[in-house]
Write an enzyme that holds these catalytic residues in place. Structure first.
Site, PDB file in Angstrom:
ATOM      1  N   ARG A   1     -27.557   2.380   5.704  1.00 34.97           N
ATOM      2  CA  ARG A   1     -26.758   2.545   6.644  1.00 34.97           C
ATOM      3  C   ARG A   1     -25.888   1.448   7.213  1.00 34.97           C
ATOM      4  NH1 ARG A   1     -29.808   6.960  10.002  1.00 34.97           N
ATOM      5  NH2 ARG A   1     -31.343   5.020   9.683  1.00 34.97           N
TER       6      ARG A   1
ATOM      7  N   SER B   1     -30.851  11.756  11.194  1.00 39.41           N
ATOM      8  CA  SER B   1     -31.314  13.092  11.399  1.00 39.41           C
ATOM      9  C   SER B   1     -31.652  13.062  12.793  1.00 39.41           C
ATOM     10  CB  SER B   1     -32.698  13.261  10.533  1.00 39.41           C
ATOM     11  OG  SER B   1     -32.176  13.352   9.155  1.00 39.41           O
TER      12      SER B   1
ATOM     13  N   HIS C   1     -26.982  12.246   3.796  1.00 44.96           N
ATOM     14  CA  HIS C   1     -27.906  12.385   2.709  1.00 44.96           C
ATOM     15  C   HIS C   1     -27.465  12.755   1.388  1.00 44.96           C
ATOM     16  CE1 HIS C   1     -31.271  12.787   6.168  1.00 44.96           C
ATOM     17  NE2 HIS C   1     -31.607  11.532   5.495  1.00 44.96           N
TER      18      HIS C   1
ATOM     19  N   LYS D   1     -44.728  11.647  12.168  1.00 44.96           N
ATOM     20  CA  LYS D   1     -43.912  12.251  12.906  1.00 44.96           C
ATOM     21  C   LYS D   1     -43.958  13.680  13.082  1.00 44.96           C
ATOM     22  CE  LYS D   1     -40.197   9.562  10.645  1.00 44.96           C
ATOM     23  NZ  LYS D   1     -38.713   9.355   9.756  1.00 44.96           N
TER      24      LYS D   1
END
Length: 159
Positions: A91, A129, A18, A42
């Site tokens: 990514r 994460s 990040h 979440k």
């Protein structure tokens, strides 16, 4: 005119991947607002307030970076901040499909706002994460994949 970009995410927690995207975005735009999303779908490890504080500490050496949080649609937040761009890190190819859909709906809702995709540095392409939390949960050392302040916060959370 100042170029303002928003770099949104849940950042639960912020990783060096990040930070790589945030730092590179800060070298392109006059101002980058790192926006922590209140995501009701979440169950975060860190509260929004904790994530904002961790990001503020991790980005304190970047004078043109501001950290904030938001609820609701990203595009509404971007318009409210008078930003002209959204920064998203990619990514792998697997990230692209979701990000393309999000960018397309944002373009429909905010035709004057552009989405900029930045490829993550190869050193962080495996990093998420979720992986960080999983590894930290078992007291493994994560100091080489997250900022120091986050590594300490993770140890505290999982003690």
């Amino acid at each position: 005119m100042t170029s303002i970009a928003v770099c949104p995410g849940s950042f639960d927690p912020v990783t060096l991947g990040h930070l790589d995207i945030i730092t590179r975005g800060a070298s392109v735009f006059d101002k980058v607002i790192v926006a922590v999303l209140h995501n009701r779908n979440k169950q975060p490890l860190f509260t929004v307030e904790e994530r904002v504080a961790l990001l503020q500490e991790a980005t304190k050496d970047l004078p043109n970076v501001e950290v904030d949080s938001f609820n609701g649609l990203l595009i509404d937040y971007v318009k409210d901040k008078k930003a002209k761009a959204i920064i998203r890190g990619l990514r792998a190819v697997s990230d692209f499909e979701y990000e393309m859909q999000a960018a397309s709906i944002n373009k429909k809702l905010g035709p004057d706002i552009e989405t900029f995709f930045m490829m993550t540095n190869n050193r962080y392409s495996y990093l998420s994460s979720s992986i960080v939390k999983e590894v930290a949960k078992y007291q493994a050392d994560v100091s080489d994949i997250v900022p120091e302040v986050v590594a300490k916060a993770l140890v505290k959370k999982f003690q």
